[in-house]
Design a protein around this motif. Structure first.
Motif, PDB file in Angstrom:
ATOM      1  N   MET A   1      41.371  41.054  31.785  1.00 25.71           N
ATOM      2  CA  MET A   1      41.390  42.097  32.813  1.00 25.71           C
ATOM      3  C   MET A   1      39.973  42.493  33.219  1.00 25.71           C
ATOM      4  N   GLN A   2      39.098  42.652  32.195  1.00 20.81           N
ATOM      5  CA  GLN A   2      37.723  43.044  32.479  1.00 20.81           C
ATOM      6  C   GLN A   2      36.996  41.957  33.274  1.00 20.81           C
ATOM      7  N   GLN A   3      37.256  40.685  32.908  1.00 23.48           N
ATOM      8  CA  GLN A   3      36.627  39.578  33.631  1.00 23.48           C
ATOM      9  C   GLN A   3      37.117  39.513  35.074  1.00 23.48           C
ATOM     10  N   THR A   4      38.408  39.767  35.265  1.00 23.72           N
ATOM     11  CA  THR A   4      38.957  39.767  36.621  1.00 23.72           C
ATOM     12  C   THR A   4      38.309  40.852  37.461  1.00 23.72           C
ATOM     13  N   ARG A   5      38.143  42.039  36.880  1.00 24.37           N
ATOM     14  CA  ARG A   5      37.512  43.134  37.601  1.00 24.37           C
ATOM     15  C   ARG A   5      36.061  42.797  37.931  1.00 24.37           C
ATOM     16  N   ALA A   6      35.365  42.150  36.982  1.00 22.67           N
ATOM     17  CA  ALA A   6      33.967  41.776  37.219  1.00 22.67           C
ATOM     18  C   ALA A   6      33.859  40.760  38.345  1.00 22.67           C
ATOM     19  N   ARG A   7      34.779  39.788  38.368  1.00 25.53           N
ATOM     20  CA  ARG A   7      34.756  38.794  39.447  1.00 25.53           C
ATOM     21  C   ARG A   7      35.013  39.452  40.793  1.00 25.53           C
ATOM     22  N   ARG A   8      35.945  40.402  40.821  1.00 22.80           N
ATOM     23  CA  ARG A   8      36.241  41.096  42.078  1.00 22.80           C
ATOM     24  C   ARG A   8      35.043  41.911  42.550  1.00 22.80           C
ATOM     25  N   THR A   9      34.362  42.549  41.615  1.00 23.39           N
ATOM     26  CA  THR A   9      33.177  43.335  41.970  1.00 23.39           C
ATOM     27  C   THR A   9      32.083  42.443  42.532  1.00 23.39           C
ATOM     28  N   ALA A  44      26.589  48.507  38.798  1.00 21.85           N
ATOM     29  CA  ALA A  44      27.497  47.367  38.936  1.00 21.85           C
ATOM     30  C   ALA A  44      26.800  46.212  39.642  1.00 21.85           C
ATOM     31  N   HIS A  48      25.366  42.081  38.026  1.00 19.75           N
ATOM     32  CA  HIS A  48      25.599  40.732  38.542  1.00 19.75           C
ATOM     33  C   HIS A  48      24.361  40.101  39.159  1.00 19.75           C
TER      34      HIS A  48
END
Length: 238
Positions: A1-9, A44, A48
């Motif tokens: 879930m955290q990785q998915t949120r990071a990719r979306r960000t 954020a 990245h």
């Protein structure tokens, strides 16, 4: 879930940056503009990317990948020669018109160069595809005698990129594909040895040629003699 949120960000940051770089340019864009458009915090963004320049460099990498896919698709197309060239030019126009990343990449390289990276100049790859299609057209007897392949390739690439620049800078004028259609109606008589009825289709040719002749321009054919009328170039409206 955290990785998915990071990719979306990360994706949201790049998408916002592409829109703003394309509209305001590199120097005219502040990190705060990107943060606001992406709806993310400064922390954020720095998770990245290290800087505004790195954001731009990643966009240039993505743009180079888009151009590479476009060139590969052109190589796999059933259309060859001049029709393949026309189709490829409109595929380039659609990429520039629909992809904020491609649009931003053109402006970034025009304003600040390529920085230091592996992406190079996508226009060069575009020129390679154009030259290959012109060589095929010559081998198939489609080109008029005496047509200089390199000069023709430069003219086609300049026409596509110039149409993109005009469509971007002149508000209220013809759109990108409409401008490109008009350009092809002028270029084809200079390139084609024999445009048989229906042989070449120019998409989105919704505007009249510059001579305002209601008939599409005629391409000289071998039976017509120098300067004589030849078969018509078909437009999308037909």
């Amino acid at each position: 879930m955290q990785q998915t949120r990071a990719r979306r960000t990360r994706r949201a940051i790049l998408d916002a940056a592409a829109e703003i770089f394309g509209r305001q340019g590199y120097d005219g864009t502040a990190l705060s503009d990107i943060l606001e458009a992406a709806g993310v915090t400064k922390g954020a963004l720095y998770f990245h990317f290290t800087s505004k320049q790195q954001v731009a460099e990643v966009l240039l990498e993505e743009e180079a990948a888009q151009w590479a896919r476009l060139a590969a698709t052109a190589g796999e197309s059933d259309a060859a020669g001049l029709q393949g060239l026309i189709d490829f030019s409109f595929a380039v126009a659609r990429l520039l018109h629909t992809s904020p990343t491609a649009h931003a990449g053109v402006r970034l390289r025009r304003e600040v160069g390529t920085f230091d990276g592996p992406w190079g100049a996508p226009e060069r790859a575009c020129g390679d595809v154009v030259r290959a299609l012109l060589r095929q057209a010559r081998a198939d007897g489609e080109l008029r005698p005496g047509v200089d392949g390199d000069a023709a390739a430069d003219a086609v690439v300049a026409a596509v990129l110039g149409a993109e620049l005009l469509a971007e800078r002149i508000a209220g004028g013809p759109g990108l594909e409409q401008r490109l259609a008009s350009i092809w109606l002028i270029l084809l008589p200079s390139l084609a040895a024999d445009a048989r009825p229906g042989a070449y289709r120019v998409p989105s040719a919704g505007c009249q040629p510059l001579n305002a002749d209601p008939d599409p321009p005629r391409v000289p054919g071998p039976a017509d003699g120098p300067g004589g009328p030849g078969p018509r170039v078909r437009t999308a409206a037909e």
